[in-house]
Design a protein around this motif. Sequence first.
Motif, PDB file in Angstrom:
ATOM      1  N   UNK A 157      -7.254  -9.969 -15.008  1.00  0.00           N
ATOM      2  CA  UNK A 157      -6.805  -8.578 -14.910  1.00  0.00           C
ATOM      3  C   UNK A 157      -6.191  -8.274 -13.547  1.00  0.00           C
ATOM      4  N   UNK A 158      -6.635  -8.994 -12.532  1.00  0.00           N
ATOM      5  CA  UNK A 158      -6.049  -8.795 -11.199  1.00  0.00           C
ATOM      6  C   UNK A 158      -4.680  -9.476 -11.104  1.00  0.00           C
ATOM      7  N   UNK A 159      -4.568 -10.643 -11.737  1.00  0.00           N
ATOM      8  CA  UNK A 159      -3.275 -11.321 -11.761  1.00  0.00           C
ATOM      9  C   UNK A 159      -2.250 -10.498 -12.533  1.00  0.00           C
ATOM     10  N   UNK A 160      -2.706  -9.869 -13.627  1.00  0.00           N
ATOM     11  CA  UNK A 160      -1.793  -9.068 -14.433  1.00  0.00           C
ATOM     12  C   UNK A 160      -1.287  -7.855 -13.677  1.00  0.00           C
ATOM     13  N   UNK A 161      -2.075  -7.389 -12.698  1.00  0.00           N
ATOM     14  CA  UNK A 161      -1.681  -6.211 -11.924  1.00  0.00           C
ATOM     15  C   UNK A 161      -0.679  -6.530 -10.824  1.00  0.00           C
ATOM     16  N   UNK A 162      -0.480  -7.813 -10.547  1.00  0.00           N
ATOM     17  CA  UNK A 162       0.476  -8.187  -9.498  1.00  0.00           C
ATOM     18  C   UNK A 162       1.889  -7.868  -9.964  1.00  0.00           C
ATOM     19  N   UNK A 163       2.777  -7.475  -9.061  1.00  0.00           N
ATOM     20  CA  UNK A 163       4.163  -7.184  -9.460  1.00  0.00           C
ATOM     21  C   UNK A 163       4.861  -8.433  -9.972  1.00  0.00           C
ATOM     22  N   UNK A 164       5.746  -8.217 -10.931  1.00  0.00           N
ATOM     23  CA  UNK A 164       6.512  -9.335 -11.480  1.00  0.00           C
ATOM     24  C   UNK A 164       7.465  -9.849 -10.412  1.00  0.00           C
ATOM     25  N   UNK A 165       7.448 -11.140 -10.130  1.00  0.00           N
ATOM     26  CA  UNK A 165       8.323 -11.660  -9.069  1.00  0.00           C
ATOM     27  C   UNK A 165       9.789 -11.568  -9.458  1.00  0.00           C
TER      28      UNK A 165
END
Length: 277
Positions: free
Chosen positions: A117-125
């Motif tokens: 869930x934390x990875x999913x919250x990262x902005x799309x590169x």
Amino acid sequence: MQVLFDDGHGATQIQVTLNNQTPVPLCPDSAYHPYSECTHTVQSGGAQLSIDISPVTDTTPSAIKRWTALYTAPDGRQVFVSEINARTDKDTAPTRSVPPLSTKRLAAIAASGTWNRYLSALPVPSAPPSIGPKISAKQITDTLTRLLPTEMSVSDPQGSDGFGHVVLNDGHGPSLVAMNVQLWKPDDPRIHQVFDGARTLSDGTRITTSEKPPALGGEGAIEWTVDTLREDGLRVVVSSNNARAYGVPSTRKDPALSIPQLQEIALDPSWQQLLPQ
């Protein structure tokens, strides 16, 4: 994220980094991290796991140790978990003989679904900018290996885009041979400054040579280098060291390859064949 962990046997630092921007290399490059003990496996479903045991500082490999686990999901997202047997990596002495968590435990933490869930919250590169054609490390090391003297053993080919290296051994000790292969615009003033005062060959290729200690040091280490620039902007740099990696003590009196041998390798037409047509 980092925490200070103490199980009663010595305080240690543990860090977790989540990443989906610039990929972390799966294993440390042996030319710069000669004491690294890294294993890399591909799991079912395409995920990758790298476990590494290395000293924090390669110049003092018996001091503070860093153990890491790098989990790379099939979509490229990464979880990097690291621990050291000290409070910080700036300490001069360890707090315990080894870090507290086993590499198996580190791997379990890195691969845990807790991070999703934390990875999913990262902005799309965003897409990386185009910086021209890339020549892979494998292309470089494969070509280099074909050009080396057949009586020498060749091992440990590694590198990254535009850079490759191998370790040579002629029976007198290991010797690092490293190459950079770059394509510059022929009218770029920056590259012309590099070759200001260089010798020019009959075909217009400019060439310089040097014999000096490598920039990253190493007791008794010496590096012999040939740097060439062709008229079409192709730059080929090849160097030979009298050590098996950068920053470590010499393993022999002289590098395995002489300046004339390095020049022959750098000027070989095989390098132009690697360029996109």
